[in-house]
Write a protein that holds these residues in place. Structure first.
Motif, short mmCIF file in Angstrom:
data_model
loop_
_atom_site.label_atom_id
_atom_site.label_comp_id
_atom_site.label_asym_id
_atom_site.label_seq_id
_atom_site.Cartn_x
_atom_site.Cartn_y
_atom_site.Cartn_z
N TRP A 179 0.83 -1.21 0.00
CA TRP A 179 0.00 0.00 0.00
C TRP A 179 0.86 1.26 0.00
O TRP A 179 0.43 2.31 -0.46
N LYS A 180 2.12 1.15 0.49
CA LYS A 180 3.04 2.28 0.38
C LYS A 180 3.34 2.56 -1.09
O LYS A 180 3.38 3.72 -1.53
N GLU A 181 3.54 1.49 -1.88
CA GLU A 181 3.80 1.68 -3.31
C GLU A 181 2.56 2.24 -4.02
O GLU A 181 2.69 3.06 -4.93
N VAL A 182 1.38 1.81 -3.59
CA VAL A 182 0.16 2.39 -4.16
C VAL A 182 0.14 3.90 -3.92
O VAL A 182 -0.17 4.69 -4.82
N THR A 183 0.48 4.30 -2.71
CA THR A 183 0.49 5.73 -2.38
C THR A 183 1.47 6.49 -3.28
O THR A 183 1.11 7.53 -3.87
N ASP A 184 2.69 5.98 -3.38
CA ASP A 184 3.69 6.65 -4.23
C ASP A 184 3.19 6.77 -5.66
O ASP A 184 3.27 7.84 -6.29
N GLN A 185 2.67 5.67 -6.19
CA GLN A 185 2.28 5.66 -7.60
C GLN A 185 1.02 6.49 -7.84
O GLN A 185 0.89 7.13 -8.89
N ALA A 186 0.12 6.45 -6.89
CA ALA A 186 -1.11 7.26 -7.04
C ALA A 186 -0.75 8.74 -7.10
O ALA A 186 -1.31 9.50 -7.90
N GLU A 187 0.18 9.16 -6.26
CA GLU A 187 0.60 10.56 -6.28
C GLU A 187 1.37 10.88 -7.57
O GLU A 187 1.23 11.96 -8.14
N PHE A 188 2.17 9.92 -8.03
CA PHE A 188 2.97 10.13 -9.24
C PHE A 188 2.08 10.29 -10.48
O PHE A 188 2.30 11.17 -11.31
N PHE A 189 1.07 9.45 -10.58
CA PHE A 189 0.21 9.47 -11.78
C PHE A 189 -0.82 10.60 -11.75
O PHE A 189 -1.35 10.99 -12.80
N ALA A 190 -1.12 11.12 -10.58
CA ALA A 190 -2.22 12.09 -10.46
C ALA A 190 -1.92 13.38 -11.22
O ALA A 190 -0.82 13.94 -11.13
N PRO A 192 -4.65 16.17 -11.35
CA PRO A 192 -6.03 16.66 -11.16
C PRO A 192 -6.26 17.97 -11.92
O PRO A 192 -5.32 18.75 -12.08
N PRO A 193 -7.44 18.25 -12.44
CA PRO A 193 -8.68 17.48 -12.29
C PRO A 193 -8.93 16.50 -13.44
O PRO A 193 -10.06 16.03 -13.59
N ASN A 194 -7.89 16.21 -14.23
CA ASN A 194 -8.12 15.38 -15.41
C ASN A 194 -7.81 13.90 -15.19
O ASN A 194 -8.35 13.04 -15.90
N PHE A 195 -6.92 13.62 -14.27
CA PHE A 195 -6.49 12.23 -14.07
C PHE A 195 -6.09 12.04 -12.61
O PHE A 195 -5.47 12.91 -12.01
N TYR A 196 -6.46 10.85 -12.07
CA TYR A 196 -6.20 10.57 -10.65
C TYR A 196 -5.46 9.25 -10.49
O TYR A 196 -5.62 8.32 -11.28
N GLY A 197 -4.66 9.21 -9.41
CA GLY A 197 -3.87 8.00 -9.16
C GLY A 197 -4.73 6.83 -8.76
O GLY A 197 -4.53 5.70 -9.22
N THR A 198 -5.68 7.08 -7.84
CA THR A 198 -6.58 6.02 -7.41
C THR A 198 -7.87 6.66 -6.92
O THR A 198 -8.11 7.85 -7.14
N GLN A 199 -8.69 5.89 -6.19
CA GLN A 199 -9.99 6.38 -5.69
C GLN A 199 -10.44 5.40 -4.62
O GLN A 199 -9.88 4.31 -4.48
N PHE A 268 -13.03 4.13 -13.17
CA PHE A 268 -11.89 3.43 -13.78
C PHE A 268 -12.15 3.18 -15.26
O PHE A 268 -11.25 3.34 -16.09
N ALA A 269 -13.39 2.82 -15.59
CA ALA A 269 -13.71 2.56 -16.99
C ALA A 269 -13.60 3.82 -17.85
O ALA A 269 -13.41 3.74 -19.06
N SER A 270 -13.70 5.00 -17.23
CA SER A 270 -13.60 6.26 -17.99
C SER A 270 -12.17 6.56 -18.42
O SER A 270 -11.93 7.48 -19.20
N GLY A 271 -11.22 5.82 -17.88
CA GLY A 271 -9.82 6.03 -18.25
C GLY A 271 -9.14 7.12 -17.48
O GLY A 271 -8.00 7.51 -17.82
N THR A 272 -9.77 7.64 -16.42
CA THR A 272 -9.20 8.76 -15.68
C THR A 272 -8.62 8.36 -14.33
O THR A 272 -8.30 9.22 -13.51
N VAL A 273 -8.46 7.06 -14.09
CA VAL A 273 -7.91 6.56 -12.82
C VAL A 273 -6.86 5.50 -13.14
O VAL A 273 -7.11 4.59 -13.93
#
Length: 439
Positions: A179-190, A192-199, A268-273
């Motif tokens: 979950w630490k890696e999820v946090t890093d990657q979610a912040e890296f990919f984010a 906003p407001p067009n694309f988010y790391g996770t939800q 997720f299906a919208s391609g923005t996560v």
């Protein structure tokens, strides 16, 4: 908790056994002139099955009258209102392993209405978990739920992403295992407001269940061995901080505290996560170009580990029950059987949901032999099933969830610290259990 975990293990073991069951000769039966009133869960994952209802009507001569079709949380409120007002003469209702312990007076014993051979055709420990105080309160549909990690594969194949991520975080960019890696990657990919790391789902039992499994993954307990709330621990604070920090970093959509399951699936299906922890029922939807912008670009793997080394694995299953006050329990039980029989489970499993009949597991694995995506999905969820655990088996679980989740939201939105929110949530949960005579 252990009952469901042992059930999952039994189901996995039986995948290789080839076990199955012949359908009883007297089902579905004849019920000319009978109308069966039903209250069902609705939503993308659940609707396809209801297309089989007209077939049952044609076979039996009966009619089905759908009184309600809502999400599970709203049905729960409606059922409790029915119980309080004595308005429980409808016949078939949605049920769930997490919610069932609070409905013990509402539903009848299906083991007295259906052939034993049909009940024995289910994974044994799902039947055990559906049996409360000696009554088989529901038949499980092909909606065994435990969450795995869906991700957009192209993000991890992009050379520029790999270079920038390694430079910033010091390790290779690969689908996360913690979950630490999820946090890093979610912040890296984010972005906003067009694309988010996770939800994450942010209200009702949905967030309380996610919080519960994060507490376990962080090495804590929700209730201790005496049933006392102890989630306001250091492990609990680390678990809640995961949600809080992602929200502060804007790595999740601003509206996530209002999200439920359909919002996550559509997001997720919208391609923005980038990364999405979600149920098996979405697998087919995510990879279907008619419904998903990420079709053909979806990877699936087992849920990540927390700091304790344990993986998240909150699990349960959906089913159908028959009320004690139903005027024609035999017809209602026939409908419940129809919605959970082999053909119905194959229909649901074809889109991704995990079956609860052992013979359908064999069928599902056969279907996946020449389908790389389905094979990846089943492999991920079979591995995830090894880490599955149910919610605390107390009738007060949903009432506790309803008291706890506003406190979790308060911390996420910055109105309270994680410790303040959890201390107040634990006090409310303790009071609920004391009022129920459990503490």
């Amino acid at each position: 908790m252990n009952r469901l975990l042992s059930g999952v293990s039994a189901g996995v073991l039986m995948l290789a056994s080839g076990a199955g069951a012949a359908l009883a000769g007297d089902l579905p039966g004849k019920f000319e002139g009978v109308t069966v009133d039903v209250k069902l869960i609705g939503g993308q994952q659940y609707e396809k099955l209801y297309e089989r209802i007209p077939e049952w009507e044609k076979a039996t001569g009966a009619k089905v009258n759908i009184l309600t079709k809502k999400n599970g949380f709203d049905i729960d409120k409606e059922l409790k209102s029915d119980i309080a007002s004595g308005s429980t003469n409808w016949c078939v209702g949605w049920n769930h392993s997490s919610f069932a312990p609070q409905y013990t007076g509402l539903y009848t014993d299906l083991s007295k209405l259906l052939p034993k051979a049909e009940i024995d055709a289910f994974v044994p420990s799902t039947i055990k978990s559906a049996t409360i105080d000696g009554k088989l309160e529901m038949l499980p549909r092909a909606q065994f739920d435990v969450s795995a990690l869906y991700y957009q594969k192209s993000l991890y194949e992009n050379a520029d992403n790999k270079t920038k991520f390694k430079a910033k975080y010091g390790y290779d960019l690969v689908p996360p295992d913690t979950w630490k890696e999820v946090t890093d990657q979610a912040e890296f990919f984010a972005n906003p407001p067009n694309f988010y790391g996770t939800q994450f789902a942010g209200k009702e039992e949905a967030i309380n269940g996610r919080f519960y499994e994060m507490v376990v993954a962080e090495g804590g307990e929700y209730l201790d061995k005496d049933g006392k709330p102890v989630f306001n621990s250091e492990a609990g604070i680390r678990a809640l901080d995961w949600f809080v920090n992602l929200y502060k970093a804007k790595a999740v959509p601003a509206g996530t505290t209002n999200y439920l399951w359909d919002d996550l699936g559509q997001g997720f299906a919208s391609g923005t996560v980038a990364i999405n922890l979600d149920w098996p029922g979405w697998a087919g939807f995510f990879n279907d170009p008619k419904s998903s912008k990420v079709a053909g670009n979806v990877g699936v793997k087992v849920a990540p580990k927390g700091s304790s080394g344990k993986r998240t694995g909150w699990s349960g299953f959906h089913g159908f029950s028959v009320t004690e006050n139903c005027p024609n329990k035999e017809a209602a039980a026939s409908l419940v059987w129809w919605l959970t029989n082999e053909d119905s489970q194959k229909l649901e499993a074809a889109a991704g949901p995990l079956p609860t009949r052992t013979a359908v597991w064999d069928w599902d694995l056969k279907q996946a032999e020449n389908d790389p995506y389905k094979k990846e999905v089943l492999t991920a969820f079979q591995e995830e099933a090894k880490h599955a655990f149910a919610v605390p088996q107390t009738p007060e679980w949903i009432e506790i969830s309803n008291a706890v989740y506003p406190e979790l939201q308060a911390a996420i939105l910055g109105d309270k610290t994680s410790k303040q929110a959890l201390d107040e949530a634990a006090a409310k949960a303790t009071q609920i259990l004391q009022d129920a005579g459990k503490l």
